[in-house]
Design an enzyme around this catalytic site. Structure first.
Site, PDB file in Angstrom:
ATOM      1  N   ARG A 122     -13.470  15.821 -33.622  1.00 24.29           N
ATOM      2  CA  ARG A 122     -12.795  16.888 -32.890  1.00 24.29           C
ATOM      3  C   ARG A 122     -13.241  18.201 -33.527  1.00 24.29           C
ATOM      4  O   ARG A 122     -12.531  18.837 -34.270  1.00 24.29           O
ATOM      5  CB  ARG A 122     -11.267  16.753 -32.957  1.00 24.29           C
ATOM      6  CG  ARG A 122     -10.708  15.513 -32.288  1.00 24.29           C
ATOM      7  CD  ARG A 122     -10.454  15.611 -30.788  1.00 24.29           C
ATOM      8  NE  ARG A 122     -11.578  15.446 -29.908  1.00 24.29           N
ATOM      9  CZ  ARG A 122     -11.473  15.063 -28.631  1.00 24.29           C
ATOM     10  NH1 ARG A 122     -10.315  14.778 -28.099  1.00 24.29           N
ATOM     11  NH2 ARG A 122     -12.528  14.976 -27.869  1.00 24.29           N
ATOM     12  N   PHE A 168      -7.539  21.852 -24.448  1.00 22.11           N
ATOM     13  CA  PHE A 168      -7.867  20.440 -24.539  1.00 22.11           C
ATOM     14  C   PHE A 168      -9.100  20.212 -23.668  1.00 22.11           C
ATOM     15  O   PHE A 168      -9.267  20.871 -22.646  1.00 22.11           O
ATOM     16  CB  PHE A 168      -6.706  19.519 -24.129  1.00 22.11           C
ATOM     17  CG  PHE A 168      -7.101  18.079 -24.328  1.00 22.11           C
ATOM     18  CD1 PHE A 168      -7.239  17.569 -25.609  1.00 22.11           C
ATOM     19  CD2 PHE A 168      -7.420  17.263 -23.254  1.00 22.11           C
ATOM     20  CE1 PHE A 168      -7.678  16.265 -25.808  1.00 22.11           C
ATOM     21  CE2 PHE A 168      -7.849  15.956 -23.456  1.00 22.11           C
ATOM     22  CZ  PHE A 168      -7.988  15.459 -24.735  1.00 22.11           C
ATOM     23  N   THR A 169      -9.933  19.269 -24.073  1.00 27.74           N
ATOM     24  CA  THR A 169     -11.261  19.080 -23.457  1.00 27.74           C
ATOM     25  C   THR A 169     -11.209  18.953 -21.927  1.00 27.74           C
ATOM     26  O   THR A 169     -11.799  19.768 -21.208  1.00 27.74           O
ATOM     27  CB  THR A 169     -11.921  17.827 -24.058  1.00 27.74           C
ATOM     28  OG1 THR A 169     -11.026  16.714 -23.937  1.00 27.74           O
ATOM     29  CG2 THR A 169     -12.238  18.040 -25.539  1.00 27.74           C
ATOM     30  N   LYS A 202      -0.198   7.929 -23.379  1.00 23.50           N
ATOM     31  CA  LYS A 202       0.202   8.247 -24.759  1.00 23.50           C
ATOM     32  C   LYS A 202       1.694   7.936 -24.939  1.00 23.50           C
ATOM     33  O   LYS A 202       2.044   6.768 -25.058  1.00 23.50           O
ATOM     34  CB  LYS A 202      -0.108   9.706 -25.086  1.00 23.50           C
ATOM     35  CG  LYS A 202      -1.592   9.994 -25.335  1.00 23.50           C
ATOM     36  CD  LYS A 202      -2.403  10.099 -24.098  1.00 23.50           C
ATOM     37  CE  LYS A 202      -3.764  10.705 -24.334  1.00 23.50           C
ATOM     38  NZ  LYS A 202      -4.544  10.771 -23.085  1.00 23.50           N
ATOM     39  N   ASP A 229       1.652  20.497 -20.346  1.00 23.68           N
ATOM     40  CA  ASP A 229       0.953  19.231 -20.549  1.00 23.68           C
ATOM     41  C   ASP A 229       1.919  18.371 -21.365  1.00 23.68           C
ATOM     42  O   ASP A 229       2.067  18.542 -22.572  1.00 23.68           O
ATOM     43  CB  ASP A 229      -0.362  19.460 -21.294  1.00 23.68           C
ATOM     44  CG  ASP A 229      -1.129  18.153 -21.488  1.00 23.68           C
ATOM     45  OD1 ASP A 229      -0.494  17.082 -21.451  1.00 23.68           O
ATOM     46  OD2 ASP A 229      -2.349  18.214 -21.687  1.00 23.68           O
ATOM     47  N   TYR A 276       0.845  -1.205   0.000  1.00 25.64           N
ATOM     48  CA  TYR A 276       0.000   0.000   0.000  1.00 25.64           C
ATOM     49  C   TYR A 276       0.877   1.250   0.000  1.00 25.64           C
ATOM     50  O   TYR A 276       0.568   2.231  -0.676  1.00 25.64           O
ATOM     51  CB  TYR A 276      -0.920   0.015   1.230  1.00 25.64           C
ATOM     52  CG  TYR A 276      -1.916   1.138   1.153  1.00 25.64           C
ATOM     53  CD1 TYR A 276      -3.147   0.956   0.518  1.00 25.64           C
ATOM     54  CD2 TYR A 276      -1.617   2.403   1.667  1.00 25.64           C
ATOM     55  CE1 TYR A 276      -4.050   1.991   0.411  1.00 25.64           C
ATOM     56  CE2 TYR A 276      -2.522   3.449   1.551  1.00 25.64           C
ATOM     57  CZ  TYR A 276      -3.733   3.238   0.927  1.00 25.64           C
ATOM     58  OH  TYR A 276      -4.625   4.257   0.806  1.00 25.64           O
ATOM     59  N   PHE A 292     -19.019  15.060 -25.885  1.00 27.78           N
ATOM     60  CA  PHE A 292     -18.651  14.200 -27.013  1.00 27.78           C
ATOM     61  C   PHE A 292     -18.553  12.732 -26.626  1.00 27.78           C
ATOM     62  O   PHE A 292     -18.758  11.856 -27.452  1.00 27.78           O
ATOM     63  CB  PHE A 292     -17.319  14.659 -27.624  1.00 27.78           C
ATOM     64  CG  PHE A 292     -16.186  14.738 -26.633  1.00 27.78           C
ATOM     65  CD1 PHE A 292     -16.012  15.859 -25.850  1.00 27.78           C
ATOM     66  CD2 PHE A 292     -15.313  13.678 -26.473  1.00 27.78           C
ATOM     67  CE1 PHE A 292     -14.989  15.922 -24.913  1.00 27.78           C
ATOM     68  CE2 PHE A 292     -14.283  13.723 -25.543  1.00 27.78           C
ATOM     69  CZ  PHE A 292     -14.134  14.851 -24.762  1.00 27.78           C
TER      70      PHE A 292
END
Ligand code: F0G
Length: 463
Positions: free
Chosen positions: A388, A130-131, A264, A221, A78, A455
């Site tokens: 998009r 970005f969303t 990514k 980001d 943990y 979306f």
């Protein structure tokens, strides 16, 4: 037709395949039924009914044998898992930040940093939205302000660094609202919504200088920063002979903190982190992660996930890997360019973006041309892509009207190390076929519209 004799030596992926996963080709009739049942939203399809899945490059990569071996070395304690320390070491070595807080994925880190740094009434400038990033900024009381260069909003413009920040736009915002109303500048490299377009090192350096003058931090980001580093290496003077790892570290060094969706660049199926050089921010984030994600040494992840991430970081900065990765995206994009199908140019790092506004010229933006094009591509071949455009852009929280972005795109997103060149050929052929039948296409209207990030779950019917 005989193949033409080559004039140069091709490059190829620096790996071979050890495990395969079968995929299924279906009939057009069946796909018409599937997409109607999914409300013409490719997010609502079952993946079993998809042939080539280009919905996203997020969490869809193939891990290496070394990463899978690392999964067996998960230390599922943990607290204080050894894999957490491996992750920490890899982030500090390759990204250069001093402090690391793991999160279950990118938006976990966005949530935490937005809640800590943004106050009600603040403005958060960024190189295009970005969303999830913008939503977390808004939920924390901030207003996002787009300060990307104008070229980024024009799909045909060939600017090599369409992710650059327009420093005049940023200066204007500072003059208007004052630096104390700007908790940080949010920069992304590459810029997803602009078509996977990179930011140059020169622009990042100049941004740092401007922010230093006003004591404004920069939050990166870093989701696709390795792909950004590849474009710097290929396109920017003075970087041709530098290694990707070196370029990545220099790029991050101009920023104070980063949020990361490791799903990514980092070649894992789940994971993320928040990293910073600011000790005070680290202490706050480490406390907050306990509330929303899990203890600060696992952040919502299993030990094995952190091990796969640590190993994925090392693999992701390999020069041959990144060349093959972006090279495959360029291969698909170049076919469409050669065949006259309108796409965002130059071709970006993680995806080829079809210009739905140009392809479905006759469908007005409030009938969601990109949403319709993604559905039509699926019907044609079982290739799944993502809208998009106006659906992704959502509604303005103040006026309640649709936000109408200049870019109305369909994203063909290429997972890393998953599909072959032959798959790319099929995708290109299908995109061409849909393009050639464009006059028959019809728009869509909402039958269900969720409140947040619409979306993902919206449903439509044909007009
Ligand atoms: N930032 C960027 C630039 C992204 O592309 C994403 C996710 C996130 C943050 C959020 O990270 O999904 O791990 O919570 N993009 C995915 C996509 C969903 O398909 O482009 P997350």
């Amino acid at each position: 037709m005989p193949y033409p004799k080559p004039t140069r030596r091709s490059w190829a992926e620096p790996w071979k395949v050890k495990v395969v996963e079968p995929i299924r080709m279906t009939t057009r009739e069946y796909r018409e039924k599937c997409i109607a049942e999914a409300g013409y939203n490719t997010f609502l399809l079952r993946s079993e009914d998809v042939y080539i899945d280009l919905l996203t490059d997020s969490g869809t990569s193939a891990m290496s044998d070394n990463q899978w071996a690392g999964m067996m070395l998960g230390d599922e304690a943990y607290a204080g898992s050894r894999n957490f320390y491996h992750l920490w070491e890899a982030v500090t070595e390759y990204y250069g930040y001093q402090y690391v807080v793991p999160t279950h994925q990118g938006r976990g880190a966005e949530h935490i940093i937005s809640q800590i740094m943004i106050k009600e009434g603040d403005y958060v400038p960024g190189n295009m939205y970005f969303t999830t990033t913008r939503l977390h900024q808004e939920l924390a009381g901030g207003t996002f302000v787009d300060v990307i260069i104008d070229e980024a909003h024009d799909p045909a413009n060939e600017h090599p660094f369409k992710g650059d920040v327009d420093l005049d736009k940023l200066q204007k915002l500072i003059d208007e609202v004052g630096a104390d109303k700007i908790p940080y500048v949010a920069v992304a490299g590459t810029v997803n919504m602009a078509g996977g377009q990179p930011q140059s090192m020169a622009n990042m350096r100049a941004l740092r200088r401007l922010c230093d003058q006003h004591h404004i931090p920069i939050v990166l980001d870093a989701t696709r920063a390795v792909e950004n580093a590849y474009f710097i290496q290929q396109r920017e003077a003075g970087y041709r002979d530098k290694k990707i790892a070196e370029i990545l570290k220099e790029y991050c060094s101009y920023t104070d903190s980063c949020t990361m969706s490791a799903k990514k660049d980092t070649l894992v199926n789940i994971g993320g982190w928040l990293a910073t050089n600011d000790e005070g921010l680290f202490e706050e984030a480490r406390n907050m992660v306990v509330v929303y994600e899990g203890l600060h040494t696992y952040g919502g992840l299993a030990g094995r996930d952190m091990e796969a991430m640590a190993r994925g970081i090392v693999e992701s900065v390999d020069d041959d890997h990144i060349r093959a990765r972006v090279g495959q995206v360029e291969y698909l994009g170049q076919h469409l360019i050669d065949w006259g199908v309108p796409v965002v140019r130059p071709i970006g790092g993680h995806a080829v973006f079809l210009d739905a506004r140009a392809i479905y010229e006759h469908i007005p933006q409030d009938q969601f041309p990109a949403q319709a094009l993604a559905a039509d591509l699926y019907i044609d071949s079982g290739v799944r892509s993502m809208e998009r455009g106006v659906v992704s852009a959502g509604r303005d929280p103040k006026t309640g009207d649709h936000r109408y972005p200049k870019l109305e795109l369909v994203r063909l997103t290429i997972p890393r190390r998953v599909y072959t060149q032959a798959h790319m050929d099929v995708v290109a052929e299908s995109a061409l076929e849909v393009y050639e039948k464009r006059e028959q296409a019809r728009g869509l209207r909402f039958v269900y519209e969720p409140k947040y990030l619409r979306f993902f779950q919206a449903r439509f019917e044909r007009v």
